[in-house]
Design an enzyme around this catalytic site. Structure first.
Site, PDB file in Angstrom:
ATOM      1  CE  LYS A 109      -4.499   0.720   0.285  1.00 30.09           C
ATOM      2  NZ  LYS A 109      -5.549  -0.262  -0.079  1.00 30.09           N
TER       3      LYS A 109
HETATM    4  N1  GLU Z   1      -7.202  -0.070  -3.366  1.00 31.22           N
HETATM    5  C1  GLU Z   1      -7.925  -1.272  -3.668  1.00 31.22           C
HETATM    6  C2  GLU Z   1      -7.979  -2.171  -2.454  1.00 31.22           C
HETATM    7  O1  GLU Z   1      -7.853  -1.736  -1.348  1.00 31.22           O
HETATM    8  C3  GLU Z   1      -7.406  -1.961  -4.920  1.00 31.22           C
HETATM    9  C4  GLU Z   1      -5.990  -2.428  -4.862  1.00 31.22           C
HETATM   10  C5  GLU Z   1      -5.473  -2.944  -6.198  1.00 31.22           C
HETATM   11  O2  GLU Z   1      -6.244  -3.055  -7.130  1.00 31.22           O
HETATM   12  O3  GLU Z   1      -4.279  -3.216  -6.260  1.00 31.22           O
HETATM   13  O4  GLU Z   1      -8.242  -3.339  -2.561  1.00 31.22           O
END
Ligand code: GLU
Length: 425
Positions: A109
Site C-alpha cells: 500500500k
Molecule cells: N485499493 C484497492 C484495495 O484496497 C485496490 C488495490 C489494487 O487493485 O491493487 O483493494
C-alpha cells in the site's frame, strides 16, 4: 472484559487479527514475527512547487508487506489521515486479500498525506510524478504494482505509468492497474470493487434468507466503492434507503433514486441537499453519523476505516454488514458484534473485486491482449464466489466469524508459499 478500542488504530487491529489466525493455525513464533513485519518500507518526503510559486512538502509512504506469493500489490491513497501505521495495516490486509482470492500477489500500500481537494490538477500531477520518482526503485510490474485507492484515480495511475515508463525508456503498462481504458486499463475495472460488494451482499442475503426484492440497505460513502454498490444493490431490487458522504447524508423510506442522487453529486459534489423525487418520492437529510446504526437489512460501510467502533457497535441494527471499505470495523466493535446475530462479511472478501480485476488488467498488460467486459465480469464473479464458499465453509467447520475464517485461510496460504520457498540463505 469490556472490548476497547484503545490503543487504537488499524495496525493494532491488523496485528490482533493476525495473532488470532496464527494461534488458530498453530504456526510458530518466527512465522508470526515474519508476517507481522513488512518486508520493505519506504518513507519519502514529497516536495511540491505549488501553483503560487511556494513550496509544500508532504510525507509519502510505500509499504510492501509480503512477496511470498508474488509481486506486491495494492493501492495508493491521498488523504491527510495517511500515516506510516495506516499504510502498514492496509498493506498487510492486501496480502490477506490477494491470498484469499487466490491471486499470485503479495500485499502493498502507498500513501501521501495530502488533501487532493485542496490542490489543482497540475499540482496533483507534480506530486504524483515526484512521489513516483521517489519510490521508483521499489516498484515495477514484477515488484510492486500500485492501483487507485482513496483520493486517487485512473488519471493518477496514468501519471505514474508515464513517469515510470519515461525513467526506464519504454512504455510499461503493467506497472500500475486501474489505468484509463485507452492506456490499457481493463474493461470493468472502474466498477469492479462495487460490483463485487453487491455480489457478495446478495450472497450474504441469500444465506440469511433475505429476499433482495424489498430488502433495505444503507451505504456509507458515495465514491469509487459506495456509489456503484448502491447502484448495483438498487438494480437487484434492494431499497437503498440511506447514503452518506463527507458532506452529509440522505434517507428515503422507499429507497433513494440512485441515478438522480448520482446526478446531484456530479453537480454539487455531495449527497447533501438531495431532495429525492422521481417514482420513489422525496428524501430527507439525516445525521451522517447515524448511517451505521439505521434499521436496515444491509449496511455497507464504503468510506474509511474505523467507523464501526465500541461507541456505536451495540446500536448497529443491520442484519448484515458488507465491508466495502478496508478496516471499517474496529477489533473492539468486532468483539461486541461477535455476540450478536449480525453477519459481518470482512473487507478482504467483500471488497476484493477491485484487486481481482486489477490482476486481470495486469494479466492483460502482460499478454498485450484485451479481454471483453463479459469475460472480466464472469471471471470476477467466479473468483469471488469461490472465495465466498471457502470462507463460509471454513467458518462453519471451525465455528469462527467470517473475518476469522477469511484471515486464517489467507494466512495459511501465505505460510504455505513461504514454507515451500524456504528461507534464503
Ligand atoms: N485499493 C484497492 C484495495 O484496497 C485496490 C488495490 C489494487 O487493485 O491493487 O483493494
Amino acid at each position: 472484559m469490556t472490548p476497547t478500542d484503545t490503543p487504537h488504530g488499524p495496525l493494532v487491529d491488523a496485528h490482533a487479527q493476525l495473532a488470532e489466525a496464527i494461534e488458530h493455525l498453530g504456526a510458530d513464533d518466527g512465522t508470526h514475527r515474519l508476517l507481522a513485519t513488512s518486508r520493505r518500507e519506504m518513507a519519502v518526503s514529497v516536495p511540491l512547487r505549488r501553483d503560487d510559486g511556494t513550496t509544500a512538502v508532504y510525507e509519502g509512504f510505500r509499504v510492501q508487506h509480503n512477496f511470498s506469493r508474488g509481486p506486491a500489490k495494492g493501492g495508493l491513497r491521498y488523504s491527510t489521515h495517511v500515516d506510516f501505521d495506516e499504510v502498514r495495516a492496509l498493506a498487510m490486509w492486501m496480502t490477506w486479500k490477494c491470498a484469499l482470492v487466490n491471486l499470485p500477489y503479495g500485499g502493498a500500500k502507498g500513501g501521501v498525506a495530502i488533501e487532493p481537494l485542496d490542490h489543482s490538477t497540475a499540482e496533483l500531477e507534480r506530486v504524483t510524478r515526484r512521489y513516483t520518482s521517489e519510490i521508483l526503485p521499489i516498484i515495477g510490474p514484477e515488484i510492486d504494482i500500485p492501483a487507485p485507492d482513496i483520493g486517487t484515480d485512473e488519471q493518477t495511475m496514468a501519471w505514474i505509468m508515464d513517469t515510470y515508463s519515461a525513467s526506464v525508456g519504454h512504455t510499461v503498462p503493467g506497472v500500475v492497474t486501474g489505468k484509463p481504458i485507452s492506456l490499457g486499463g481493463s474493461l470493468g475495472r472502474a466498477t469492479a470493487t462495487s460490483r463485487g460488494v453487491a455480489h457478495i451482499a446478495l450472497k450474504a442475503m441469500a444465506l440469511r434468507g433475505i429476499d433482495p426484492e424489498g430488502a433495505t440497505a444503507a451505504v456509507q460513502g458515495f465514491g469509487k466503492v459506495g456509489r456503484g454498490a448502491a447502484r448495483f444493490l438498487a438494480d437487484a431490487g434492494v431499497r437503498v434507503q440511506a447514503v452518506s458522504d463527507v458532506g452529509g447524508a440522505v434517507w428515503a423510506e422507499q429507497g433513494l433514486d440512485i441515478q438522480r442522487l448520482g446526478d446531484h453529486v456530479d453537480q454539487t459534489g455531495s449527497v447533501d441537499g438531495f431532495e429525492g423525487g422521481g417514482p420513489v418520492g422525496g428524501a430527507e437529510q439525516i445525521d451522517p453519523a447515524s448511517i451505521v446504526t439505521l434499521d436496515v437489512d444491509v449496511l455497507v460501510p464504503a468510506a474509511v476505516e474505523s467507523v464501526i467502533t465500541v461507541d456505536n457497535a451495540e446500536r448497529v441494527q443491520a442484519k448484515i454488514i458488507v465491508e466495502g471499505a478496508n478496516g471499517p470495523t474496529t477489533a473492539g466493535a468486532d468483539a461486541i458484534l461477535a455476540d450478536s446475530d449480525v453477519l459481518i462479511v470482512p473487507d478482504i472478501l467483500a471488497n476484493a473485486g477491485g484487486v481481482i480485476v486489477s490482476y486481470f488488467e495486469w494479466a492483460q498488460a502482460n499478454q498485450a491482449y484485451q479481454w471483453t467486459e463479459r469475460e472480466v465480469k464472469d471471471r470476477l464473479e467466479e473468483r469471488l464466489t469461490a472465495a465466498w464458499h471457502d470462507v463460509v465453509e471454513y467458518a462453519e467447520a471451525h465455528s469462527m466469524s467470517y473475518r476469522q475464517a477469511a484471515t486464517a485461510l489467507a494466512v495459511r496460504r501465505v505460510i504455505e508459499a513461504h514454507e515451500l520457498r524456504g528461507l534464503y540463505p
